[in-house]
Design an enzyme around this catalytic site. Structure first.
Site: not given
Ligand code: NDP
Ligand code: BG6
Length: 598
Positions: A480, A283, A444, A478, A342, A337
């Site tokens: 995020q 999403g 991150r 990219r 993902h 995880d």
């Protein structure tokens, strides 16, 4: 579209007053609505009229604007999130909702939990705020914790933020939203609890005046109660006058066998078309853009193959540890995880053949085909790591994974993993796909990095010295933070003489779309469930194929008790990752210093 039938369009975001407007503008920071601002009514089990909240300012326009915005069939004004005049409704062959006669009930099972507070309620509010929920919608919280409606509303109020300044109806919208929220306490494995919930929902739905109701359930609970809760919802709370859909959060099992058992458990109560398996990475804005980027730009698709692409790197890093989620995390580890879901989902979307159409089944067929063309990951192509504590300035120490009190002493669970995978088909034969994910790293970031091959017979080879790799083109998507797409190219430095430089063709979303904030993945996915759009949800055979790639590796790691390589909190991960990349003739692009300034 037939008269009287409306769908909520993705991409047509309406502002509070009913006029189409960009959702997010640069300007004042969003207002955070804090708990305790609202006086909610006493909980009643016989609600025939809508509950009221004390409205602190005189807002009369809301109701009208809601019905206007929800009666609208298509946005006519451009929005930052719509693409020209692309008619989303025609693009995807979807079942139509008739919101003129039907209400929507959203049940959050596990409403007292972290995910519900952090993501689900804020996403529902954002959809409401933008006029994307039907005129008559209601939200029901269900969990074991005892709460009145008022307490539930106060809990939710503490999670809501408005994207634009308060003068644009933030307060009124918040209060109107909270009026639609109800709570029912119960046990996940108890029929009577779901019967009570069903009764409560029925009362509210009847009171709103629409003869039909659609119901969607978000199972935001730990896996041990998934099947019981899915059964309770399906068996005792299915609507008789519309559709019932159930959203299931990962983890979908721990391996092929447990995933199959979960699948059988859900199938005993629900049809596959009712089940929405969420992978929230699908999403994210840039992931949804992947197919657009690839299939609507002539310059990319011809290059999307082994002739031009040297390797593909899909990476995820977080600059914090398991803080607070160590108990959950330790039974899964980073492979289950993040990587098996993902990152593998991103890989499948990235590498799939062009689907027959944009319909959900065609896209998912194409993804399954890629997954089935891959060999299971081998231990020798995998590096495992676990973060350890690190002393930092001021006499402080950043805690290691084993310092987390919810983690069993001596745990070998990896908090970092990197692996190399190959797709055995004509397009990708021999191209390494490197997947890497880690917690407590230096930054991150999540991105896809495509490294292209060297220019054959380059006239400028002598200008780059011996390190040709650093001068090859690289496409970076990219995901995020600071969403962007850029292409590294070689360029002549302006001026006399001939000096070459590597620079970027750079699309920064924030600048290009004036979007201070993009919609959260959960907003997009919840709206998709309302619309019955399954493109971004995982089909059962996809899940099976994904587990087949990782189950042998996971079993081997666990049975042989493979010890992860330790890396300091805040570092770039274990050194082994560099050896893995070198073994496959790859250099990690995300670790190049020149990208740190983005
Ligand atoms: P929580 O641990 O916060 O649990 C949600 C609710 O379930 C709790 O508020 C509690 O409500 C109930 N619950 C907790 N433990 C148990 C138990 N052992 N038996 C029965 N009920 C229990 O989970 P999250 O909200 O963090 O996550 C929900 C789901 O989403 C999980 O499957 C998780 O793996 C997944 N997920 C979570 C993410 C996150 O960021 N939090 C991200 C991605 C996926 P009560 O006691 O009131 O019944
Ligand atoms: C979840 C994982 O699925 O994704 C978490 O369980 C992780 O461990 C999270 O932190 C990351 O999501 P995002 O959207 O914050 O990148």
């Amino acid at each position: 579209m037939m008269l009287g039938q409306t769908r909520i369009l993705r991409g047509s975001r309406k502002a509070a007053g009913g006029a189409a407007a960009p959702l997010a503008k640069s300007g004042p920071r969003p207002v955070v609505v804090r708990p305790g601002l609202h006086t909610a009514p006493q909980q009643s089990h016989l609600v025939h009229t809508k509950p009221t909240v004390v409205v602190r300012s005189s807002a009369t326009a809301d109701k009208a604007s809601i019905s206007q915005t929800n009666g609208v069939e298509q946005s006519t004004s451009p929005s930052v999130y719509s693409f020209g005049n692309l008619n989303v409704e025609e693009a995807y062959d979807l079942e139509r909702n008739d919101w003129k006669t039907t209400s929507l009930s959203v049940v959050v099972v596990g409403a007292s939990g972290d995910l519900a507070k952090k993501k689900i309620f804020p996403a529902l509010f954002a959809l409401y705020y933008e006029g994307l929920l039907p005129e008559e919608f209601h939200i029901f919280g269900f969990a074991r914790s005892k709460m009145t409606d008022a307490e539930f509303r106060n809990m939710i109020a503490g999670t809501l933020t408005c994207r634009i300044h308060a003068r644009e109806n933030c307060q009124e919208k918040t209060e109107k939203f909270l009026e639609r929220c109800f709570y029912s306490a119960g046990q996940y494995d108890e029929a009577a609890s779901f019967q009570t919930l069903n009764g409560r929902m029925g009362e509210v739905e009847v009171a709103c005046g629409k003869p039909r109701s659609n119901r969607m359930f978000f199972l935001s609970i730990p896996p041990n109660v998934f099947i019981a809760a899915a059964g309770g919802a399906a068996d005792f709370c299915s609507t008789k006058t519309g559709w019932t859909r159930v959203i299931v959060e990962k983890p979908f099992g721990r391996d092929s066998a447990s995933s199959a058992a979960l699948g059988r458990g859900l199938a005993a109560h629900l049809r596959e078309d009712q089940i929405y398996r969420i992978d929230h990475y699908l999403g994210k804005e840039l992931i949804e853009n992947l197919t657009v980027l690839r299939f609507s730009n002539l310059v990319f698709e011809p290059l999307w193959c082994r002739q031009y692409i040297r390797n593909v790197q899909i990476t995820f890093s977080e600059n914090f540890g398991t803080e607070g989620r160590g108990g959950y995390f330790d039974t899964y580890g980073i492979l289950r995880d993040v990587i098996q879901n993902h990152l593998l989902q991103i890989l499948a979307l990235f590498a799939m053949e062009p689907p027959v159409s944009l319909a959900a089944e065609d896209i998912r067929d194409a993804k399954v085909k890629v997954l089935r063309s891959m060999a299971a990951v081998r231990l020798e192509d995998t590096v495992l790591g676990q973060y350890r504590s690190r002393a930092v300035a001021g006499g402080k120490t950043l805690p290691g994974y084993l310092d987390d009190k919810t983690v069993p002493p001596g745990s070998l669970t990896p908090t970092f993993a990197a692996c190399a995978m190959y797709i055995n088909n004509p397009r990708w034969d021999g191209v390494p796909f490197l997947l890497k994910a880690g917690k407590a790293l230096h930054t991150r970031r999540a991105e896809i990095r495509v490294q292209f091959r060297h220019v054959p017979g380059s006239l400028y080879k002598h200008k780059f010295g011996p390190d040709l790799d650093s001068a090859t083109n690289e496409l970076v998507i990219r995901i995020q933070p600071k969403e962007s797409i850029y292409l590294k190219i070689n360029n002549k430095v302006p001026g006399l003489g001939l000096q070459l430089d590597t620079t970027k063709l750079d699309l920064q979303y924030q600048a290009a779309y004036k979007a201070a904030e993009l919609p959260d993945a959960y907003e997009r996915l919840l709206l998709d469930v309302v619309n019955g759009d399954k493109r971004l949800f995982i089909r059962y055979d996809e899940l099976e194929a994904a587990w087949e790639l990782f189950t042998p590796l996971l079993h081997e790691i666990e049975s042989r008790k493979i010890a992860p390589e330790l890396y300091p909190y805040g570092s770039r991960g274990p050194v082994g990752a560099h050896y893995l990349a070198a073994k496959h003739s790859v250099r990690w692009g995300d670790l190049a210093n020149d990208d740190d300034d983005l």
